[in-house]
Scaffold this active site. Structure first.
Site, PDB file in Angstrom:
ATOM      1  N   SER A 111       0.841  -1.180   0.000  1.00 41.20           N
ATOM      2  CA  SER A 111       0.000   0.000   0.000  1.00 41.20           C
ATOM      3  C   SER A 111       0.888   1.247   0.000  1.00 41.20           C
ATOM      4  O   SER A 111       1.748   1.393  -0.870  1.00 41.20           O
ATOM      5  CB  SER A 111      -0.959  -0.056   1.201  1.00 41.20           C
ATOM      6  OG  SER A 111      -1.982   0.887   1.093  1.00 41.20           O
ATOM      7  N   ASP A 132      -8.413  -4.479  -6.321  1.00 39.61           N
ATOM      8  CA  ASP A 132      -7.958  -3.843  -5.086  1.00 39.61           C
ATOM      9  C   ASP A 132      -8.735  -2.548  -4.886  1.00 39.61           C
ATOM     10  O   ASP A 132      -8.763  -1.691  -5.767  1.00 39.61           O
ATOM     11  CB  ASP A 132      -6.457  -3.546  -5.197  1.00 39.61           C
ATOM     12  CG  ASP A 132      -5.827  -3.101  -3.887  1.00 39.61           C
ATOM     13  OD1 ASP A 132      -6.448  -2.274  -3.172  1.00 39.61           O
ATOM     14  OD2 ASP A 132      -4.715  -3.548  -3.579  1.00 39.61           O
ATOM     15  N   HIS A 146      -7.076  -6.030  -0.787  1.00 40.08           N
ATOM     16  CA  HIS A 146      -5.998  -5.046  -0.827  1.00 40.08           C
ATOM     17  C   HIS A 146      -4.661  -5.753  -0.666  1.00 40.08           C
ATOM     18  O   HIS A 146      -4.393  -6.353   0.369  1.00 40.08           O
ATOM     19  CB  HIS A 146      -6.218  -4.027   0.300  1.00 40.08           C
ATOM     20  CG  HIS A 146      -5.232  -2.901   0.304  1.00 40.08           C
ATOM     21  ND1 HIS A 146      -4.751  -2.315  -0.841  1.00 40.08           N
ATOM     22  CD2 HIS A 146      -4.636  -2.245   1.335  1.00 40.08           C
ATOM     23  CE1 HIS A 146      -3.912  -1.350  -0.523  1.00 40.08           C
ATOM     24  NE2 HIS A 146      -3.818  -1.293   0.798  1.00 40.08           N
TER      25      HIS A 146
END
Length: 527
Positions: free
Chosen positions: A242, A469, A497
């Site tokens: 991320s 995602d 994710h």
């Protein structure tokens, strides 16, 4: 007031209450098969440092030499090893009086005789604790061979968690900030959002007037190089998820010859603007919502019996909560507002394993009880039921993002964003548009701003993207792969994710082999 929906997965999220529906079960069964496929019997291959790589502790400038020459004093602390790293507040003008302390934890490699070095990990945010991530899941970060040959190292970036954390709002004020209507319907509600945005910005400036100027991702990347040197590694081996991809890509661009084996999973590219971030995330959450609703309607879905009907049902639920908040049973936040409800739904979209819990929470909300949606929202915000927060994720996320990506001070700009985003993402467009408002009133500047990165001359970097995602849309992984001088893209055709370590055998085997053997995955590998 909502926040950017790009925080990392939380290790303590609620688990699903019911058996997954058929579509999700197929994904989970594939994960079970993966568990035996992540090891290799071949001996490990040490990372190859080129002849032009400087000594491990070589400092970029003479003024930084004392930071690069430090060694870490490891002590046992709760099942891991802990140490403090000293870094300058301002790498361009280091002053010992302003030094910061970066908290670091380590889980040593199981095979110290053949260890390949350190593997540094950042789980995202910005504002997530790498130390907590390693403490909570050391055995699940990387496959067995990765854990055998690498020291696993977590760190809290500057301003985050235990590393001189920035503190902007008290707990009650942060509750108000997060609970303020994130989809304003009139000028009064827009002004209420502006008031909360200014409270966050002014609070950060008042409580940390020096630190607030030096919390950019570039600052953290320079700290990362000091940590690499203190660990004695000539090159950085790294896993970023991320926001951790943004940090890793920034590091690679600043120190390309220091790049060892680097994986960037669930990409946030450094060149996107604040508006692009909001628009992309709005589309990502819309795609993830569709995937969730497709699963929901295969069973007894409280929102409707088709995807279109269920989407209308979800939007109607948000509208109803906006008009009449639901009781939560939490005396510190007695009413579930639309903003809290949206955070609760959003967190469950990060991982299909939470879809069952979300469906039950929605069913309860339809019956007038907001407690379970509030539980999900608490998980998103790292908030304790009854009040109080674990860490400072909800403050650090703005302190970093607003230096990296400033936005407009004009309220009308966000109204335009909301209209434009909603045309592509009706359920999430307005929420993500108004979520950037604090960056329009942020009191300081100083970050590099959105910029392309190439990491010219680096070793190969592996980029991983997940097709559905919600927080870091797949096209951003393609975008970064195309910018980097030497990179390979691994695609996971799935939900949730990030991909590595989420029990997909194809992804896990490819990344494990890269870390342990140095085998770069085929660019374009699709899993």
């Amino acid at each position: 007031m909502t926040t950017r929906l790009d925080a990392t997965d939380a290790p303590d999220r609620p688990r699903a209450r019911r058996r997954p529906a058929a579509a999700a079960l197929a994904v989970l069964l594939g994960a079970v098969v993966a568990l035996g496929a992540c090891t290799t019997s071949e001996p490990p291959t040490p990372p190859a440092a080129g002849t032009d790589v400087p000594a491990a502790t070589a400092a970029p400038t003479a003024a930084l030499a004392r930071y690069y020459s430090q060694t870490l004093d490891w002590t046992a602390c709760g099942g891991v090893q802990c140490a403090d790293l000293t870094v300058p507040l301002d790498h361009a003008k280091p002053d010992p009086a302003d030094d910061l302390t970066i908290k670091v934890v380590r889980v040593p490699a199981r095979d110290q005789e053949h260890r390949l070095g350190s593997l540094l990990v950042n789980p995202g945010g910005p504002g997530a604790s790498g130390n907590a991530y390693v403490r909570a899941g050391a055995d699940s970060i990387g496959g067995p061979e990765v854990r055998r040959y690498y020291d696993l190292v977590g760190f809290d970036p500057r301003g985050v968690a235990a590393s001189d954390p920035i503190d902007c709002l008290g707990d009650a004020a942060l509750d108000r900030f997060l609970g303020t209507d994130s989809t304003p319907d009139d000028a009064a509600e827009e002004q209420a959002l502006l008031t909360q945005a200014e409270a966050m910005a002014d609070g950060c400036a008042a409580h940390a007037p020096k630190l607030i100027r030096h919390l950019s991702t570039a600052d953290a990347a320079r700290d990362l190089d000091v940590l690499r040197a203190a660990l004695g590694d000539s090159q950085l081996n790294y896993l970023g998820k991320s926001y951790g991809t943004f940090l890793g890509a920034t590091y690679a661009d600043l120190f390309p010859k220091r790049v060892g084996r680097v994986v960037l999973d669930g990409v946030l590219p450094p060149d996107i603007t604040s508006a692009e971030l909001g628009e992309g995330q709005a589309r990502g959450f819309e795609i993830a919502t569709t995937a969730y609703l497709q699963d929901c309607v295969t069973g007894d879905c409280p929102l409707g019996d088709s995807v279109d009907a269920a989407r209308r049902g979800l939007d109607a639920l948000f509208t109803a909560i906006d008009r009449q908040p639901l009781p939560t049973g939490d005396p510190s936040v007695p009413n579930l507002t639309e903003a809290w409800a949206r955070l609760g739904v959003a967190i469950a979209l990060y991982d299909q394993g939470m879809w069952g819990f979300l469906t039950d929470a929605i069913r309860e909300a339809e019956a007038g009880n907001g407690a379970s949606l509030m539980q999900l929202a608490d998980s998103y915000a790292h908030r304790r039921p009854g009040g109080g927060y674990d860490g400072n994720l909800m403050e650090a996320i703005f302190a970093v993002n607003c230096l990296d990506r400033p936005d407009s001070p004009d309220l009308s700009a966000y109204a335009r964003y909301a209209k434009d985003f909603s045309a592509k993402a009706p359920t999430w467009g307005a929420t993500l548009a108004w979520g950037a408002l604090p960056c329009g009133v942020w009191p300081v500047t100083g970050g590099d701003g959105p910029h392309r990165v190439t990491a010219a001359g680096s070793n190969p970097i592996v980029v991983v993207g997940t097709t559905r995602d919600p927080a870091t849309i797949y096209e951003w992984s393609v975008r970064l792969r195309d910018q980097l001088d030497d990179a390979a893209l691994v695609t996971f055709d799935g939900d949730g994710h990030t991909a590595y370590g989420r029990s997909n055998s194809c992804v896990d085997s490819a990344i494990d082999a890269y870390y342990v053997q140095g085998r770069v995955p085929r660019d374009g590998l699709r899993c």
